[in-house]
Design a protein around this motif. Structure first.
Motif, PDB file in Angstrom:
ATOM      1  N   VAL A 235      36.695  57.271  41.099  1.00 31.64           N
ATOM      2  CA  VAL A 235      37.574  58.407  40.878  1.00 31.64           C
ATOM      3  C   VAL A 235      38.436  58.034  39.681  1.00 31.64           C
ATOM      4  O   VAL A 235      39.197  57.069  39.732  1.00 31.64           O
ATOM      5  N   VAL A 236      38.268  58.758  38.590  1.00 33.91           N
ATOM      6  CA  VAL A 236      39.081  58.492  37.408  1.00 33.91           C
ATOM      7  C   VAL A 236      40.299  59.403  37.481  1.00 33.91           C
ATOM      8  O   VAL A 236      40.174  60.627  37.504  1.00 33.91           O
TER       9      VAL A 236
ATOM     10  N   ILE B 192      41.767  50.232  44.546  1.00 37.34           N
ATOM     11  CA  ILE B 192      42.478  50.730  43.352  1.00 37.34           C
ATOM     12  C   ILE B 192      42.353  49.715  42.224  1.00 37.34           C
ATOM     13  O   ILE B 192      42.545  48.519  42.438  1.00 37.34           O
ATOM     14  N   ILE B 193      42.001  50.197  41.060  1.00 40.89           N
ATOM     15  CA  ILE B 193      41.964  49.322  39.883  1.00 40.89           C
ATOM     16  C   ILE B 193      42.938  49.899  38.869  1.00 40.89           C
ATOM     17  O   ILE B 193      42.721  50.997  38.331  1.00 40.89           O
TER      18      ILE B 193
ATOM     19  N   ASN C  44      40.036  40.042  46.830  1.00 40.76           N
ATOM     20  CA  ASN C  44      40.549  38.983  45.961  1.00 40.76           C
ATOM     21  C   ASN C  44      40.030  39.264  44.550  1.00 40.76           C
ATOM     22  O   ASN C  44      38.852  39.126  44.260  1.00 40.76           O
ATOM     23  N   ARG C  45      40.945  39.688  43.683  1.00 46.78           N
ATOM     24  CA  ARG C  45      40.559  40.074  42.308  1.00 46.78           C
ATOM     25  C   ARG C  45      40.724  38.914  41.330  1.00 46.78           C
ATOM     26  O   ARG C  45      40.476  39.071  40.147  1.00 46.78           O
ATOM     27  N   ASN C  46      41.211  37.784  41.849  1.00 49.62           N
ATOM     28  CA  ASN C  46      41.481  36.651  40.955  1.00 49.62           C
ATOM     29  C   ASN C  46      40.242  35.788  40.829  1.00 49.62           C
ATOM     30  O   ASN C  46      40.142  34.716  41.425  1.00 49.62           O
ATOM     31  N   LEU C  47      39.312  36.283  40.043  1.00 52.75           N
ATOM     32  CA  LEU C  47      38.000  35.657  40.006  1.00 52.75           C
ATOM     33  C   LEU C  47      37.591  35.343  38.571  1.00 52.75           C
ATOM     34  O   LEU C  47      37.677  36.195  37.689  1.00 52.75           O
ATOM     35  N   VAL C  48      37.149  34.097  38.369  1.00 53.57           N
ATOM     36  CA  VAL C  48      36.636  33.668  37.063  1.00 53.57           C
ATOM     37  C   VAL C  48      35.197  33.201  37.275  1.00 53.57           C
ATOM     38  O   VAL C  48      34.914  32.456  38.220  1.00 53.57           O
TER      39      VAL C  48
ATOM     40  N   ARG D 288      44.865  54.502  32.310  1.00 56.17           N
ATOM     41  CA  ARG D 288      44.760  55.304  33.520  1.00 56.17           C
ATOM     42  C   ARG D 288      44.194  54.437  34.644  1.00 56.17           C
ATOM     43  O   ARG D 288      43.531  53.431  34.397  1.00 56.17           O
ATOM     44  N   ASN D 289      44.476  54.868  35.866  1.00 53.69           N
ATOM     45  CA  ASN D 289      44.011  54.108  37.010  1.00 53.69           C
ATOM     46  C   ASN D 289      42.740  54.729  37.554  1.00 53.69           C
ATOM     47  O   ASN D 289      42.489  55.922  37.373  1.00 53.69           O
TER      48      ASN D 289
END
Ligand code: PEP
Ligand code: MN
Length: 338
Positions: A3-4, A30-31, A230-234, A36-37
């Motif tokens: 959903v933009v 949610i990103i 968990n978005r803290n990914l490398v 824009r989100n």
């Protein structure tokens, strides 16, 4: 499906979209973007009625399908590159981040001296295994929690955040107590129980590509962690197994631009496990900088000849310092800073 939201859509409108989508049995993510989100919707394929309903909600610009099997890892969901912060060290921005240290933690003087020397040369994080996955069950498998304590001492002595491998889901808690970042080793790329639990942990994760993993499978493994929030990914390219035997693995340098095109996640390169021999590490490291990687993880041992693990591929501190200097010009040429 994504959903933009419209530029300028409010937080309340965003929350309303999530609430409505969850009522329609979608899972929402949610990103937040610069302009824009967007909301990632994972759910039943073909829920056309639900999609039309969501498209009409206030603040929504459009709902578009995600063509890739990985959703949250994909650049379709998030156009700008993600920056992952590990105790103040930022991956994915202008800085080219070098992580260095021995394959495994052996003794206090070994890990502290490695930390001091790599920091002097410009490394931003310390690596060192306390739990080691070894091909042979008779090889040194690491010091376990004692090794983690020594890593914490090295961090205290230098201020360098530490990354260390967690091999078994039952060790997540103890590793979490000491480390700043979890490392998932190449052999565990499809240990889905481990990936799910690390997605539920909040600390950043360094996910290494498996020796026989395609890039799509690599990104699907990343999706396991992201989908648990968990978005803290490398990501880390460390060489894959090919017919070539002159090196330990074949560094798939093309993985870097391909991942950059497909995903917003930062990606670093491990030239040590790719090369298998210290003499090839500088060239592969420089290639990684030039290819647009966000950093490196390099094995450096105070005395490689005496290393209990991976000595042949470890640089000594002076070789590492020379390499760090040589990479500066290449980084500058591609708009990065070491
Ligand atoms: C390591 O980083 O020491 C290691 C075991 O690497 P990989 O999982 O890539 O083989
Ligand atoms: Mn190693």
């Amino acid at each position: 499906m994504i959903v933009v939201m419209k530029i300028g859509a409010t937080e309340a409108e965003l929350e309303h979209v999530c609430k409505k989508a969850e009522e329609l049995n979608f899972t929402t993510h949610i990103i937040y973007g610069k302009e824009r989100n967007v909301v990632g919707l994972i759910g039943i394929e073909g829920n056309k009625e639900g999609v039309s309903l969501i498209e009409e909600l206030p603040g929504v610009d459009k709902v578009v399908p995600i063509s890739k099997p990985y959703k949250l890892a994909s650049r379709e969901v998030k156009r700008e590159s993600s920056i992952v912060d590990v105790a103040g060290v930022k991956f994915g921005g202008e800085d080219f981040v070098v992580i260095a240290g021995p394959c495994s933690v052996e003794r206090e003087d070994q890990i502290v001296s490695a930390a001091v020397r790599v920091k002097e040369a410009g490394a931003r994080m310390l690596r060192g295994g306390a739990f080691k996955p070894r091909t042979s069950p008779y090889s040194f498998k690491g010091l376990g929690e004692d090794g983690l304590r020594l890593l914490a001492k090295a961090r205290e002595a230098t201020g360098l955040p530490v990354v260390t491998e967690v091999v078994d889901p039952k060790d997540i808690e103890v590793v979490d107590k000491y480390a700043d970042m979890f490392q998932v080793g190449a052999r565990n790329i499809q240990n889905f129980a481990l990936l799910t639990l690390l997605g539920q942990a909040r600390k950043p994760v360094l996910l290494k590509r498996g020796p026989a993993t395609t890039i799509d499978e690599f990104l699907m493994a990343a999706e396991y962690i992201l989908s648990e929030n968990n978005r803290n990914l490398v990501l880390c390219e460390r060489g894959i197994r090919t017919f070539e035997t002159a090196t330990r693995n074949t560094l798939d340098i093309s993985c870097v631009p391909v991942v950059k095109a497909k995903s917003h996640l930062p990606i670093i390169v491990d030239p040590s496990h790719a090369a298998g021999q210290a003499r090839y590490v500088p060239a592969l490291s420089k290639a990684a900088v030039a290819a647009g990687a966000d950093g490196l993880i390099i094995e450096v041992h105070p005395d490689p000849e005496k290393a209990l693990c991976d000595g042949a591929q470890s640089l000594n501190p002076s070789q590492f310092a020379v390499l760090m200097n040589e990479m500066k010009a290449i980084a500058f040429a591609v708009g990065r800073r070491i």
